[in-house]
Motif scaffolding. Structure first.
Motif, mmCIF file in Angstrom:
data_model
loop_
_atom_site.group_PDB
_atom_site.id
_atom_site.type_symbol
_atom_site.label_atom_id
_atom_site.label_comp_id
_atom_site.label_asym_id
_atom_site.label_seq_id
_atom_site.Cartn_x
_atom_site.Cartn_y
_atom_site.Cartn_z
ATOM 1 N N GLY A 1 -5.653 9.970 4.997
ATOM 2 C CA GLY A 1 -6.736 10.520 4.192
ATOM 3 C C GLY A 1 -6.731 10.028 2.764
ATOM 4 N N ARG A 2 -5.936 9.006 2.462
ATOM 5 C CA ARG A 2 -5.845 8.460 1.113
ATOM 6 C C ARG A 2 -5.905 6.938 1.199
ATOM 7 N NH1 ARG A 2 -1.835 12.351 1.681
ATOM 8 N NH2 ARG A 2 -1.853 14.092 0.206
ATOM 9 N N PRO A 3 -6.411 6.274 0.155
ATOM 10 C CA PRO A 3 -6.394 4.810 0.150
ATOM 11 C C PRO A 3 -4.958 4.285 0.154
ATOM 12 C CG PRO A 3 -7.879 5.670 -1.548
ATOM 13 C CD PRO A 3 -7.096 6.833 -1.038
ATOM 14 N N VAL A 4 -4.734 3.148 0.812
ATOM 15 C CA VAL A 4 -3.383 2.579 0.829
ATOM 16 C C VAL A 4 -2.946 2.168 -0.576
ATOM 17 C CG1 VAL A 4 -3.450 1.800 3.214
ATOM 18 C CG2 VAL A 4 -4.266 0.282 1.407
ATOM 19 N N ALA A 5 -3.896 2.004 -1.501
ATOM 20 C CA ALA A 5 -3.552 1.623 -2.873
ATOM 21 C C ALA A 5 -2.674 2.655 -3.558
ATOM 22 C CB ALA A 5 -4.819 1.409 -3.696
ATOM 23 N N THR A 6 -2.615 3.879 -3.062
ATOM 24 C CA THR A 6 -1.755 4.896 -3.672
ATOM 25 C C THR A 6 -0.274 4.525 -3.563
ATOM 26 O OG1 THR A 6 -1.807 6.165 -1.606
ATOM 27 C CG2 THR A 6 -3.386 6.775 -3.300
ATOM 28 N N VAL A 7 0.030 3.520 -2.759
ATOM 29 C CA VAL A 7 1.412 3.035 -2.646
ATOM 30 C C VAL A 7 1.828 2.261 -3.897
ATOM 31 C CG1 VAL A 7 2.916 1.473 -1.314
ATOM 32 C CG2 VAL A 7 1.303 2.967 -0.124
ATOM 33 N N LEU A 8 0.883 1.651 -4.593
ATOM 34 C CA LEU A 8 1.187 0.703 -5.665
ATOM 35 C C LEU A 8 2.150 1.236 -6.731
ATOM 36 C CD1 LEU A 8 -2.281 -1.044 -6.164
ATOM 37 C CD2 LEU A 8 -0.179 -2.059 -5.258
ATOM 38 N N PRO A 9 1.978 2.467 -7.260
ATOM 39 C CA PRO A 9 2.898 2.913 -8.312
ATOM 40 C C PRO A 9 4.357 3.011 -7.869
ATOM 41 C CG PRO A 9 0.900 4.246 -8.329
ATOM 42 C CD PRO A 9 0.865 3.428 -7.081
ATOM 43 N N GLU A 10 4.603 3.071 -6.566
ATOM 44 C CA GLU A 10 5.972 3.211 -6.071
ATOM 45 C C GLU A 10 6.682 1.867 -5.920
ATOM 46 O OE1 GLU A 10 7.551 5.895 -5.774
ATOM 47 O OE2 GLU A 10 6.026 7.453 -5.681
ATOM 48 N N LEU A 11 5.938 0.761 -5.992
ATOM 49 C CA LEU A 11 6.535 -0.541 -5.737
ATOM 50 C C LEU A 11 7.372 -1.007 -6.925
ATOM 51 C CD1 LEU A 11 3.488 -2.388 -4.119
ATOM 52 C CD2 LEU A 11 5.334 -1.144 -2.964
ATOM 53 N N ALA A 12 8.577 -1.490 -6.633
ATOM 54 C CA ALA A 12 9.456 -2.052 -7.659
ATOM 55 C C ALA A 12 10.484 -2.919 -6.963
ATOM 56 C CB ALA A 12 10.144 -0.948 -8.463
ATOM 57 N N ALA A 13 10.944 -3.949 -7.661
ATOM 58 C CA ALA A 13 11.902 -4.881 -7.076
ATOM 59 C C ALA A 13 13.145 -4.153 -6.576
ATOM 60 C CB ALA A 13 12.291 -5.932 -8.111
ATOM 61 N N GLY A 14 13.522 -4.422 -5.334
ATOM 62 C CA GLY A 14 14.718 -3.836 -4.755
ATOM 63 C C GLY A 14 14.561 -2.419 -4.247
ATOM 64 N N ARG A 15 13.356 -1.861 -4.359
ATOM 65 C CA ARG A 15 13.159 -0.475 -3.950
ATOM 66 C C ARG A 15 12.787 -0.395 -2.472
ATOM 67 N NH1 ARG A 15 9.302 4.271 -6.302
ATOM 68 N NH2 ARG A 15 10.916 5.856 -6.436
ATOM 69 N N ARG A 16 13.121 0.720 -1.864
ATOM 70 C CA ARG A 16 12.738 1.001 -0.479
ATOM 71 C C ARG A 16 11.857 2.243 -0.450
ATOM 72 N NH1 ARG A 16 18.765 0.447 2.267
ATOM 73 N NH2 ARG A 16 18.732 -1.822 2.613
ATOM 74 N N LEU A 17 10.841 2.247 0.399
ATOM 75 C CA LEU A 17 9.990 3.409 0.530
ATOM 76 C C LEU A 17 9.400 3.488 1.922
ATOM 77 C CD1 LEU A 17 6.470 2.756 -0.826
ATOM 78 C CD2 LEU A 17 8.272 1.211 -1.533
ATOM 79 N N LEU A 18 8.887 4.660 2.267
ATOM 80 C CA LEU A 18 8.247 4.911 3.554
ATOM 81 C C LEU A 18 6.791 5.273 3.322
ATOM 82 C CD1 LEU A 18 11.010 7.111 5.255
ATOM 83 C CD2 LEU A 18 10.510 4.711 5.759
ATOM 84 N N VAL A 19 5.932 4.821 4.217
ATOM 85 C CA VAL A 19 4.510 5.119 4.137
ATOM 86 C C VAL A 19 4.063 5.743 5.450
ATOM 87 C CG1 VAL A 19 2.195 4.206 3.748
ATOM 88 C CG2 VAL A 19 4.150 3.159 2.591
ATOM 89 N N LEU A 20 3.485 6.942 5.368
ATOM 90 C CA LEU A 20 2.933 7.599 6.556
ATOM 91 C C LEU A 20 1.576 6.973 6.854
ATOM 92 C CD1 LEU A 20 3.710 11.333 5.662
ATOM 93 C CD2 LEU A 20 5.137 9.706 6.913
ATOM 94 N N SER A 21 1.432 6.392 8.029
ATOM 95 C CA SER A 21 0.220 5.652 8.374
ATOM 96 C C SER A 21 -0.914 6.560 8.803
ATOM 97 C CB SER A 21 0.505 4.652 9.500
ATOM 98 O OG SER A 21 1.310 3.598 9.045
ATOM 99 N N ALA A 22 -2.131 6.147 8.443
ATOM 100 C CA ALA A 22 -3.314 6.862 8.912
ATOM 101 C C ALA A 22 -3.618 6.511 10.355
ATOM 102 C CB ALA A 22 -4.515 6.529 8.033
ATOM 103 N N ASP A 23 -3.386 5.245 10.723
ATOM 104 C CA ASP A 23 -3.673 4.778 12.078
ATOM 105 C C ASP A 23 -2.983 3.436 12.296
ATOM 106 O OD1 ASP A 23 -5.286 2.827 10.773
ATOM 107 O OD2 ASP A 23 -7.016 4.167 10.862
ATOM 108 N N LYS A 24 -3.348 2.767 13.369
ATOM 109 C CA LYS A 24 -2.685 1.505 13.708
ATOM 110 C C LYS A 24 -3.050 0.365 12.755
ATOM 111 C CE LYS A 24 -6.253 0.240 17.090
ATOM 112 N NZ LYS A 24 -6.495 -0.059 18.525
ATOM 113 N N HIS A 25 -4.072 0.542 11.944
ATOM 114 C CA HIS A 25 -4.481 -0.509 11.021
ATOM 115 C C HIS A 25 -3.729 -0.464 9.686
ATOM 116 C CE1 HIS A 25 -7.696 -1.392 13.807
ATOM 117 N NE2 HIS A 25 -8.170 -0.162 13.700
ATOM 118 N N THR A 26 -3.048 0.645 9.410
ATOM 119 C CA THR A 26 -2.369 0.799 8.116
ATOM 120 C C THR A 26 -1.337 -0.289 7.845
ATOM 121 O OG1 THR A 26 -2.733 3.195 8.177
ATOM 122 C CG2 THR A 26 -1.060 2.383 6.662
ATOM 123 N N PRO A 27 -0.487 -0.685 8.806
ATOM 124 C CA PRO A 27 0.502 -1.731 8.493
ATOM 125 C C PRO A 27 -0.132 -3.026 7.995
ATOM 126 C CG PRO A 27 1.112 -0.616 10.516
ATOM 127 C CD PRO A 27 -0.260 -0.118 10.153
ATOM 128 N N GLY A 28 -1.207 -3.469 8.631
ATOM 129 C CA GLY A 28 -1.877 -4.683 8.184
ATOM 130 C C GLY A 28 -2.486 -4.530 6.804
#
Length: 413
Positions: free
Chosen positions: A134-161
């Protein structure tokens, strides 16, 4: 705000991909004893046919329908099925807000994040989780940083792509994506590849994506710390420069969950970096010019905080804001000398809230001096110099000096 519920406690049962066999005795009993079981089609199919309970699929859209749906069943023993842990981005959170925790009995299963970390050998307590449901995948952007690990809950099968495309476009193309499908069930599947070369076919809609971040050192860094590079913002150049932006955000002092009004938004940089400090921070940017309102929305989406509200003139558009609560902080970066702007801001700021205003003209500076005399607070003035080439040499080019007024309504700074 809660809704009255006079029936027995609602059983909220988490169920994983392992289905009925993965439930404990108490959870099975809660389902079997219910007069009505609500859930998605996939969840309801996990109940064996010999468990003779009435079943009802959730309507769409779900949340607006919940009060009326449960009002039709007051006094009955109800059960709600959820995926994994109902209190982890699940329906249990919504029901607790609607009816209150005392009217629920929650039976959690292992969350998808717990299962993913178990498969990957990652420390769950150290891994941020972002929901793309229910949210744009762009909401992931603030969490990205070199060497960091994170998990993303997918909306559907298209989210990974979509995530792979997002990473490629933001300097993280060498990051590794791991897609974990149907965790804990007989159809569990794990696939892995770099974002830059992602060509895997879409799989199961029930998946969670793990990202092992690798940053391109040539790409501008965009962390949660205020003062992002000016070049990350598009627009007509109406922008609070990065050094002044960092000082201004420090004065505004955002805390998780707080609401900011950004008045005279320009490119939206103050509201954007306020919201990037924490996922629960909120902001409304007020900007009179339509083309700048568009650039605020575009910049907010590009920098991972698309939920920022964008409105027109604060003197006329306050009632159009979706945020009903008074702001915790207000920044005035434009329109200081317009009649009624500061008065409107001050009257709507909550008691104990902070107001920060920046001035670059003599007229607006004089206004801030008068405001400080009337309301107290602190005044400071600063000027930034940037190095520039002067022939074969280097000189310091001064930016416009900024006068800043910081005040707490009804208190001290």
């Amino acid at each position: 705000m809660t809704t009255d519920w006079s029936g027995p406690p609602i059983a909220v049962v988490g169920i994983g991909a392992d289905g009925w066999g993965g439930l404990g005795g108490a959870a099975r009993e809660a389902v079997s004893a219910a007069e009505m079981v609500f859930g998605s089609a996939r969840q309801l199919e996990l109940i064996p046919e010999d468990v003779t309970v009435k079943r009802r699929r959730w309507p769409s859209p779900l949340v607006p329908a919940l009060p009326g749906l449960f009002a039709d069943h007051i006094g009955r023993q109800l059960c709600v099925l959820a995926s994994g842990d109902p209190m982890f981005y699940g329906i249990g959170v919504t029901l607790a807000r609607l009816f209150g925790a005392d009217h629920l009995r929650v039976f959690p299963q292992a969350s998808s994040a717990s299962l993913a970390c178990a498969r990957l050998g990652w420390a769950l307590a150290e891994i941020p989780v972002v929901s793309a449901v229910g949210r744009p995948v762009a909401t992931v952007l603030p969490e990205l940083a070199a060497g960091r690990r994170l998990l993303v809950l997918s909306a559907d099968k298209h989210t990974p792509g979509q995530l792979a495309e997002l990473l490629r476009g933001n300097g993280f193309g060498e990051s590794t994506l791991t897609v974990l499908e149907q965790l804990g069930g007989p159809r569990e599947r794990v696939v892995r590849d770099r974002a830059a070369g992602w060509e895997l076919e879409t799989g199961d809609s029930l998946n969670i994506v793990a990202i092992d971040c690798v940053a391109d050192p040539k790409h501008p860094r965009a962390t949660r710390v205020p003062g992002l590079p000016d070049g990350l913002y598009g627009g007509d150049g109406q922008l609070t420069k990065s050094e002044v932006r960092a000082l201004t955000l420090a004065a505004l002092a955002p805390a998780p969950g707080e609401l900011l009004w950004d008045v005279g938004g320009g490119s939206g940089s103050i509201a954007i970096e306020w919201c990037r400090t924490h996922p629960s921070c909120r902001a409304v940017s007020f900007e009179r010019l339509e083309h700048r309102r568009r650039q605020i929305a575009d910049n907010a989406a590009a920098l991972g905080v698309p939920h920022i509200g964008v409105r027109g003139d604060i003197r006329t558009d306050i009632g159009k804001s979706t945020e009903s609560a008074p702001p915790d902080a207000i920044f005035v970066g434009g329109g200081l000398t317009q009649d009624g702007v500061l008065e409107t801001c001050w009257s709507h700021l909550r008691h104990g809230g902070r107001l920060v205003a920046n001035a670059v003209t003599a007229e607006s500076e004089a206004l801030l001096l008068n405001c400080a005399t009337a309301h107290g607070g602190e005044l400071r003035k600063f000027q930034i110099y940037r190095a520039e080439a002067l022939g074969k040499f280097t000189t310091w080019r001064p930016q416009l000096p900024v006068t800043q007024w910081t005040v707490v309504k009804g208190g001290s700074v």
